[in-house]
Design a protein around this motif. Structure first.
Motif, PDB file in Angstrom:
ATOM      1  N   LEU B 352       0.824  -1.213   0.000  1.00 32.62           N
ATOM      2  CA  LEU B 352       0.000   0.000   0.000  1.00 32.62           C
ATOM      3  C   LEU B 352       0.856   1.260   0.000  1.00 32.62           C
ATOM      4  CD1 LEU B 352      -2.898  -0.991   2.444  1.00 32.62           C
ATOM      5  CD2 LEU B 352      -2.973  -0.849  -0.048  1.00 32.62           C
ATOM      6  N   ASP B 353       1.955   1.220   0.741  1.00 31.23           N
ATOM      7  CA  ASP B 353       2.825   2.390   0.804  1.00 31.23           C
ATOM      8  C   ASP B 353       3.403   2.705  -0.581  1.00 31.23           C
ATOM      9  OD1 ASP B 353       4.009   4.503   2.024  1.00 31.23           O
ATOM     10  OD2 ASP B 353       5.733   3.364   2.769  1.00 31.23           O
ATOM     11  N   SER B 354       3.742   1.643  -1.320  1.00 30.99           N
ATOM     12  CA  SER B 354       4.285   1.854  -2.667  1.00 30.99           C
ATOM     13  C   SER B 354       3.210   2.396  -3.601  1.00 30.99           C
ATOM     14  CB  SER B 354       4.830   0.533  -3.226  1.00 30.99           C
ATOM     15  OG  SER B 354       5.841   0.010  -2.387  1.00 30.99           O
ATOM     16  N   ILE B 355       2.028   1.842  -3.488  1.00 33.03           N
ATOM     17  CA  ILE B 355       0.934   2.321  -4.341  1.00 33.03           C
ATOM     18  C   ILE B 355       0.658   3.792  -4.050  1.00 33.03           C
ATOM     19  CG2 ILE B 355      -1.531   2.059  -4.846  1.00 33.03           C
ATOM     20  CD1 ILE B 355      -1.189  -0.941  -4.291  1.00 33.03           C
ATOM     21  N   TYR B 356       0.732   4.126  -2.765  1.00 40.21           N
ATOM     22  CA  TYR B 356       0.522   5.534  -2.379  1.00 40.21           C
ATOM     23  C   TYR B 356       1.534   6.431  -3.098  1.00 40.21           C
ATOM     24  CZ  TYR B 356      -0.529   9.536   0.639  1.00 40.21           C
ATOM     25  OH  TYR B 356      -0.912  10.763   1.114  1.00 40.21           O
ATOM     26  N   ALA B 357       2.810   5.993  -3.070  1.00 37.96           N
ATOM     27  CA  ALA B 357       3.859   6.797  -3.705  1.00 37.96           C
ATOM     28  C   ALA B 357       3.661   6.858  -5.223  1.00 37.96           C
ATOM     29  CB  ALA B 357       5.226   6.197  -3.360  1.00 37.96           C
ATOM     30  N   GLN B 358       3.347   5.687  -5.808  1.00 34.39           N
ATOM     31  CA  GLN B 358       3.131   5.664  -7.259  1.00 34.39           C
ATOM     32  C   GLN B 358       1.999   6.601  -7.665  1.00 34.39           C
ATOM     33  OE1 GLN B 358       2.229   1.516  -7.971  1.00 34.39           O
ATOM     34  NE2 GLN B 358       4.078   0.884  -6.842  1.00 34.39           N
ATOM     35  N   MET B 359       0.908   6.515  -6.968  1.00 33.76           N
ATOM     36  CA  MET B 359      -0.251   7.324  -7.344  1.00 33.76           C
ATOM     37  C   MET B 359      -0.039   8.800  -7.041  1.00 33.76           C
ATOM     38  SD  MET B 359      -2.135   5.337  -8.922  1.00 33.76           S
ATOM     39  CE  MET B 359      -3.346   6.602  -9.232  1.00 33.76           C
ATOM     40  N   SER B 360       0.770   9.096  -6.022  1.00 33.76           N
ATOM     41  CA  SER B 360       1.092  10.495  -5.745  1.00 33.76           C
ATOM     42  C   SER B 360       1.808  11.103  -6.942  1.00 33.76           C
ATOM     43  CB  SER B 360       1.985  10.597  -4.495  1.00 33.76           C
ATOM     44  OG  SER B 360       1.290  10.149  -3.362  1.00 33.76           O
ATOM     45  N   TYR B 365      -0.861  14.462  -6.100  1.00 36.21           N
ATOM     46  CA  TYR B 365      -1.228  14.694  -4.697  1.00 36.21           C
ATOM     47  C   TYR B 365      -1.414  13.326  -4.042  1.00 36.21           C
ATOM     48  CZ  TYR B 365      -5.882  13.886  -6.666  1.00 36.21           C
ATOM     49  OH  TYR B 365      -6.946  13.357  -7.340  1.00 36.21           O
ATOM     50  N   GLY B 366      -1.476  13.325  -2.758  1.00 37.04           N
ATOM     51  CA  GLY B 366      -1.662  12.060  -2.051  1.00 37.04           C
ATOM     52  C   GLY B 366      -3.009  11.447  -2.405  1.00 37.04           C
ATOM     53  N   PRO B 367      -3.029  10.193  -2.825  1.00 36.31           N
ATOM     54  CA  PRO B 367      -4.284   9.607  -3.294  1.00 36.31           C
ATOM     55  C   PRO B 367      -5.330   9.441  -2.192  1.00 36.31           C
ATOM     56  CG  PRO B 367      -2.570   7.936  -3.135  1.00 36.31           C
ATOM     57  CD  PRO B 367      -1.902   9.245  -2.907  1.00 36.31           C
ATOM     58  N   LEU B 368      -4.933   9.582  -0.936  1.00 39.63           N
ATOM     59  CA  LEU B 368      -5.913   9.483   0.155  1.00 39.63           C
ATOM     60  C   LEU B 368      -6.165  10.837   0.808  1.00 39.63           C
ATOM     61  CD1 LEU B 368      -4.720   6.162   1.877  1.00 39.63           C
ATOM     62  CD2 LEU B 368      -6.687   6.454   0.370  1.00 39.63           C
ATOM     63  N   ASP B 369      -5.605  11.878   0.206  1.00 41.55           N
ATOM     64  CA  ASP B 369      -5.678  13.193   0.847  1.00 41.55           C
ATOM     65  C   ASP B 369      -7.113  13.645   1.124  1.00 41.55           C
ATOM     66  OD1 ASP B 369      -3.002  13.298   0.869  1.00 41.55           O
ATOM     67  OD2 ASP B 369      -2.768  14.902  -0.624  1.00 41.55           O
ATOM     68  N   GLU B 397      -1.190  -1.589  12.322  1.00 40.34           N
ATOM     69  CA  GLU B 397      -0.573  -0.536  13.137  1.00 40.34           C
ATOM     70  C   GLU B 397       0.459   0.243  12.314  1.00 40.34           C
ATOM     71  OE1 GLU B 397      -1.348   0.190  16.131  1.00 40.34           O
ATOM     72  OE2 GLU B 397       0.321   1.206  17.101  1.00 40.34           O
ATOM     73  N   SER B 398       1.269  -0.487  11.576  1.00 45.37           N
ATOM     74  CA  SER B 398       2.315   0.157  10.770  1.00 45.37           C
ATOM     75  C   SER B 398       1.698   1.069   9.703  1.00 45.37           C
ATOM     76  CB  SER B 398       3.177  -0.926  10.106  1.00 45.37           C
ATOM     77  OG  SER B 398       4.108  -0.340   9.224  1.00 45.37           O
ATOM     78  N   TRP B 399       0.617   0.607   9.086  1.00 50.22           N
ATOM     79  CA  TRP B 399      -0.036   1.400   8.038  1.00 50.22           C
ATOM     80  C   TRP B 399      -0.681   2.660   8.629  1.00 50.22           C
ATOM     81  CZ3 TRP B 399      -0.038   2.872   3.382  1.00 50.22           C
ATOM     82  CH2 TRP B 399      -1.167   3.371   2.734  1.00 50.22           C
ATOM     83  N   VAL B 400      -1.271   2.509   9.806  1.00 46.42           N
ATOM     84  CA  VAL B 400      -1.855   3.678  10.475  1.00 46.42           C
ATOM     85  C   VAL B 400      -0.764   4.709  10.747  1.00 46.42           C
ATOM     86  CG1 VAL B 400      -2.925   4.492  12.616  1.00 46.42           C
ATOM     87  CG2 VAL B 400      -3.803   2.440  11.499  1.00 46.42           C
ATOM     88  N   ASN B 401       0.382   4.222  11.237  1.00 45.75           N
ATOM     89  CA  ASN B 401       1.484   5.150  11.524  1.00 45.75           C
ATOM     90  C   ASN B 401       1.997   5.806  10.250  1.00 45.75           C
ATOM     91  OD1 ASN B 401       1.347   4.614  14.247  1.00 45.75           O
ATOM     92  ND2 ASN B 401       2.853   2.951  14.159  1.00 45.75           N
ATOM     93  N   THR B 402       2.038   5.034   9.189  1.00 45.46           N
ATOM     94  CA  THR B 402       2.489   5.613   7.918  1.00 45.46           C
ATOM     95  C   THR B 402       1.551   6.726   7.462  1.00 45.46           C
ATOM     96  OG1 THR B 402       3.475   3.513   7.249  1.00 45.46           O
ATOM     97  CG2 THR B 402       2.977   5.087   5.497  1.00 45.46           C
ATOM     98  N   LEU B 403       0.275   6.461   7.550  1.00 49.48           N
ATOM     99  CA  LEU B 403      -0.694   7.462   7.097  1.00 49.48           C
ATOM    100  C   LEU B 403      -0.645   8.719   7.959  1.00 49.48           C
ATOM    101  CD1 LEU B 403      -3.856   5.276   6.268  1.00 49.48           C
ATOM    102  CD2 LEU B 403      -2.249   6.319   4.667  1.00 49.48           C
ATOM    103  N   THR B 404      -0.558   8.500   9.269  1.00 50.62           N
ATOM    104  CA  THR B 404      -0.660   9.655  10.165  1.00 50.62           C
ATOM    105  C   THR B 404       0.666  10.391  10.303  1.00 50.62           C
ATOM    106  OG1 THR B 404      -0.257   8.180  12.046  1.00 50.62           O
ATOM    107  CG2 THR B 404      -2.558   8.657  11.482  1.00 50.62           C
ATOM    108  N   VAL B 406       3.758   9.781   8.468  1.00 46.89           N
ATOM    109  CA  VAL B 406       4.528  10.068   7.251  1.00 46.89           C
ATOM    110  C   VAL B 406       3.748  10.994   6.317  1.00 46.89           C
ATOM    111  CG1 VAL B 406       5.633   9.064   5.212  1.00 46.89           C
ATOM    112  CG2 VAL B 406       5.740   7.871   7.426  1.00 46.89           C
ATOM    113  N   HIS B 407       2.461  10.644   6.138  1.00 44.41           N
ATOM    114  CA  HIS B 407       1.667  11.424   5.180  1.00 44.41           C
ATOM    115  C   HIS B 407       0.799  12.482   5.844  1.00 44.41           C
ATOM    116  CE1 HIS B 407       3.082   8.640   2.201  1.00 44.41           C
ATOM    117  NE2 HIS B 407       2.477   7.598   2.769  1.00 44.41           N
ATOM    118  N   GLY B 408       0.781  12.482   7.160  1.00 50.54           N
ATOM    119  CA  GLY B 408       0.051  13.530   7.882  1.00 50.54           C
ATOM    120  C   GLY B 408      -1.449  13.502   7.699  1.00 50.54           C
ATOM    121  N   LEU B 409      -1.986  12.330   7.481  1.00 53.25           N
ATOM    122  CA  LEU B 409      -3.429  12.222   7.270  1.00 53.25           C
ATOM    123  C   LEU B 409      -4.164  12.019   8.589  1.00 53.25           C
ATOM    124  CD1 LEU B 409      -3.441   9.890   4.120  1.00 53.25           C
ATOM    125  CD2 LEU B 409      -3.798  12.354   4.192  1.00 53.25           C
TER     126      LEU B 409
END
Lengths: 493, 447
Positions: B352-360, B365-369, B397-404, B406-409
């Protein structure tokens, strides 16, 4: 004596085919047009064959022989809006197949309630009056359809469940018919009499119920929406018993009379059959998963409809009562009367069914869990003694017509309990209004009375009084009313 | 007045009152029909050409169940009121009835009647039947799932197969999922950032390599191999699903013969997970040039295959007699449970983290922004071990931390651990979880 033989035959037939009716607890609303027309305030008057029920001592002052009969047409118009949700650990409600939120009516039924009796004066012990009568001192009938998974949007339990449901899944049909031999005698001429009635009681009971029982399995087999299994019970039985009734009537002055009456019915053992029907959950996926684990689990996901037939026994405790009344002739054509009655409803403890001798199930899987399927799920009733006050008047504007009117206030024996179920709709203290007439044509008296009983509205919560995991009430908003019309025919000879 | 006239008049009035007081009201039991609302029968499947090469799906079908609130039905049942739509993806092995078995129908009815949520169409597609699913990934054997979910599932599938009118605004569309369905929901939402306005997921493979880059699914390689240890009797294999060649004798090397999939659901769940993932993320044929002739009939002109791998599993799935539909795949680990260096990056490309970067990079922009995010997290522990299976708790847990971090969501995290005093284990469905998911989407739809 030809007419006497005819009367006996008619009375026996009436007793055998008498169907049900309704009142406080499960007492009959009343018998006869005179008594009913005066709201039940009849114990100090008691001047027709229905005195067998109100005050046997009244027979002693009846000069004519009489043969009479009445037919009551009773109609319960009750409403129930179920609010029977279950709650999860986060206090969220969820469905269980009950038709919550819908205003539901008891099944339409106009019940015919016949009774009859005759009186004959005979030269025994000086002179005595004897009577034979058949009437229903207790009767109650109501039925409902309140559970329907399809109607309640609960098809995921078993999408075919609704097709198995009867339309009277909640039902009480209780008749207690008294075959009464009455004897009365004046002990002080025109002033004091005593009467005694010996009763042979016949009780017929049908009682249907739907009990939502916690699923006895575990894991996915018992997960919501399969967490409760509906048990539909159908009990049908009858029994015989005895009862006594006695009365006294005193006329201290010409225009005043006082009547006292006591009734003592003995408990009746009802034997019959029961059918316990279980509509088990249906879920092919769970069935497939469960089939590898346990064959009983497989059964509980298969959608099977189990019908277990066995013997049923129930002890019907009938309440004794005492009552008294005063009647006063205001004028030659106008009489007023007031009665009070106290009934020991605390004697009644509910219909405690005992099941036995179930036909052996064909499936060993059913057999292995018969303790669950055949368990006695009777609800215990906690009723209290209750009083009733009645007042009425009769007026004869012309010789051929008597007008009758009366009211009653009837205390509910269930006034302090939350264990309310739709099989006994007694929402609180109720008021009865009665109006009618009796026309006199030569030796015939023809009567018609219309009655209306008003009940208070009631909201009942979900309760499990004994914490056994089974609900002791059917929660919802109850409204109730009863209409009754009584026709009578009396022949004096 | 004559006597008889008086009596007759009184009798007539009394009889009239009696009759009027006793009319038949019926029972009041509501009459409902299957068609008036609920699970709509004609939306139980749709056809899609992108499923033409999906394993075990010759009919190109995607089955589903659709809940329709009565208000969205045409008159006289409803009012044809346009309503939002929610797609719920089941976990591994979940079919189109997964959420309905858990009480979705009753729950939606109750909450809509109580006014807790707005009326909404809820579509529950099945996960693919082979191996319990392909992570809703995009490949020819996996069926290009996220393209369908993020594109045509609402605008074509539902639009043509149900009588309800679905609102067209992005903020009126939601997606959710449990377990593998959670991964699929996030994947589809990120790859199609204009499609959904809200997303709800609970525990799943949301970070393949975990917080430290060396855990997550990687910790499960040994466990998958352990499932295989006792496989020797090939006559017991269930060949009904994917046409396994049982005529070949087993040999003691790490080949397709050593990696069995046929025992299925109970005995080899991790094997199925990795086979499904491999067919989605590391299929042997990474690109296929093919021509669709008509339903169930196609011609493969050319295949582009992975050549650098020692973890190829060939001749395991597909019809042996039909080379066109035989699909081989590369596992992300070798016979010792070590990372297959040439394959694992293909999986990580689908993390998911890679897909986020690819789509950004693609959209700028961040695809979940602009998507409202809700994540359910099973924090239950038994003897110090998370109740959530397969490291799902750590990955979530790791994905939640990444979103909040790293990506500030802004992520709405809902922790749960038990239901009715019973611990929630694995991806066991939690009724209350679904309630929270519906509530979240409803609030987003109302904004």
């Amino acid at each position: 004596m030809g007419i006497a033989r005819f009367a006996v035959t008619v009375l026996l037939l009436l007793g055998l085919f008498a169907p049900p009716a309704a009142a406080s607890g499960f007492e009959n609303t009343g018998i006869g047009t005179y008594a009913r027309g005066m709201g039940g305030a009849f114990r100090a008057i008691a001047n027709d064959w229905t005195a067998a029920h109100y005050n046997p001592a009244g027979y002693a002052f009846i000069l004519d022989n009489q043969l009479g009969g009445t037919g009551g047409l009773l109609h319960n118009r009750h409403e129930l809006t179920p609010n029977y949700w279950y709650r999860d650990d986060q206090d969220n409600t969820y469905r269980n197949g009950i038709l919550n939120g819908s205003t539901l009516f008891n099944r339409h039924d106009i019940m015919f309630n016949p009774s009859a009796g005759f009186i004959v004066r005979m030269p025994i012990w000086g002179e005595m009056v004897f009577g034979l009568s058949v009437y229903q001192p207790f009767d109650y009938a109501v039925s409902w359809q309140l559970y329907d998974p399809s109607g309640a949007g609960f098809r995921s339990y078993n999408e075919e469940a609704s097709s198995y449901l009867p339309d009277n899944e909640y039902l009480t049909d209780l008749d207690v018919v008294a075959f009464q031999l009455t004897a009365a005698r004046e002990f002080v001429p025109e002033q004091l009499s005593l009467g005694l009635g010996l009763q042979l009681l016949r009780a017929d009971l049908m009682f249907n119920d739907v009990i939502l029982r916690p699923n006895p399995r575990s894991g996915i087999v018992a997960e919501r929406p399969r967490d409760y299994i509906p048990e539909l019970t159908r009990n049908d039985g009858s029994g015989w018993g005895f009862g006594l009734t006695a009365g006294m009537m005193w006329k201290p002055i010409e225009r005043l009379s006082v009547g006292v009456n006591a009734r003592l019915p003995f408990d009746i053992t009802i034997d019959g059959t029961t059918m316990l029907m279980y509509i088990l959950p249906k879920n092919n996926w769970v069935k497939k998963e469960a089939g590898d684990l346990n064959t009983v689990d497989y059964l509980f996901a298969s959608g099977t409809v189990l019908a277990l037939v066995g013997d049923m026994r129930a002890e019907l405790a009938l309440p004794p009562s005492i009552a008294g009344g005063i009647a006063f002739d205001l004028t030659q054509r106008l009489t007023i009367a007031v009665d009070a009655e106290y009934t020991l409803w605390s004697q009644y403890e509910g219909l405690a069914f005992t099941y036995s001798d179930f036909a052996k199930p064909q499936s060993i899987f059913v057999d292995s869990i018969m303790d669950f399927f055949s368990a006695d799920m009777s609800r215990k009733a906690v009723w209290e003694n209750a009083g009733k006050v009645m007042a009425g008047a009769k007026y004869e504007p012309v010789d051929f017509l008597t007008l009758l009117g009366g009211v009653s206030v009837d205390q509910s024996p269930m006034r302090n309990t939350a264990e309310r179920i739709p099989q006994f709709v007694d929402t609180g203290d109720k008021y009865g209004f009665n109006l009618g007439f009796v026309a006199h044509v030569e030796q015939w008296d023809i009567g018609l009375i219309t009655s209306y009983f008003a009940y208070p509205d009631l909201q009942t919560p979900l309760v499990d009084v004994d914490n056994d995991g089974l609900d002791d009430s059917f929660p919802g908003d109850y409204k109730a009313a009863t209409y009754e019309t009584v026709l009578s025919l009396n022949y004096r000879f | 007045m004559p006597r008889h006239a008086v009596l007759f008049a009184i009798f007539l009035v009394s009889a009239l009152l009696t009759v009027l007081g006793c009319d038949d009201r019926g029972t009041g039991v509501p009459v409902t029909s299957y068609e008036s609302w609920g699970v709509w029968p004609t939306s139980d499947h749709s056809f899609d050409r992108d499923l033409a090469l999906q394993l075990n799906n010759d009919g190109e079908l995607w089955t589903g169940s659709t809940y329709i609130p009565s208000i969205a039905m045409p008159p006289p049942t409803g009012q044809s009121k346009p309503v939002p739509v929610l797609i719920l993806l089941p976990p591994q092995n979940g079919d189109q009835l997964y959420f309905l078995r858990a009480g979705l129908l009753e729950l939606a009815q109750e909450m809509i009647e109580a006014g807790e949520i707005v009326p909404m169409v809820i579509h529950c597609p099945a996960n693919a039947s082979a191996f319990g699913g392909f992570f809703y990934g995009n490949s020819m054997p996996a069926g290009r799932a996220d393209s369908i979910i993020g594109d045509r599932m609402i605008t074509e599938y539902l639009a043509t197969r149900i009588p309800a009118i679905i609102e067209t605004l992005r903020c009126k569309r939601g997606i959710g999922g449990v377990g593998m369905g959670g991964y699929g929901a996030l994947r589809a939402a990120m790859k199609h950032p204009d499609m959904f306005g809200s997303i709800t997921v609970s525990d799943g493979p949301l970070d393949f390599d975990g917080a430290d880059g060396n855990s997550g699914l990687m910790d499960l390689f040994d466990d998958a191999l352990a499932e295989q240890l006792n496989i020797a009797d090939y006559s017991k294999l269930d060949t009904s699903i994917v046409g396994i060649d049982t005529t070949i004798a087993p040999i003691d090397t790490f080949t397709y013969r050593k990696f069995d999939s046929g025992r299925g659901l109970v005995t080899l769940p991790l094997s199925r997970l990795f086979i499904g993932g491999s067919l989605a993320f590391s299929p042997h044929d990474t690109l296929v040039d093919w021509v669709y002739n008509y339903q169930g009939n196609y011609t493969i002109n050319q295949r582009f295959s992975i050549t650098d791998s020692s973890t190829l599993i060939d001749r395991l799935v597909g019809k042996i007699e039909d080379p066109q539909s035989k699909w081989d795949f590369h596992l992300p680990f070798d016979s010792l449970g070590q990372v297959a260096d040439s394959i694992w990056p293909l999986w990580m490309t689908n993390n998911l983290d890679s897909i986020y970067a690819q789509m950004s990079t693609v959209v700028g922009y961040g695809p979940l922004d602009s998507i409202n995010i809700w994540i359910g997290r099973n924090v239950g522990m038994t003897d110090g071990i998370p109740d959530a299976k397969w490291n799902y708790y750590e990955m979530t847990e790791s994905w939640v931390n990444t979103l909040t971090q790293v990506h500030g969501l802004n992520v709405n995290v809902y922790d749960y651990s038990s239901l009715d005093a019973e611990p929630v284990r694995d991806d066991e469905y939690a009724y209350d979880l679904l309630r929270q998911m519906l509530l979240f989407h409803s609030k987003c739809f109302e904004k």
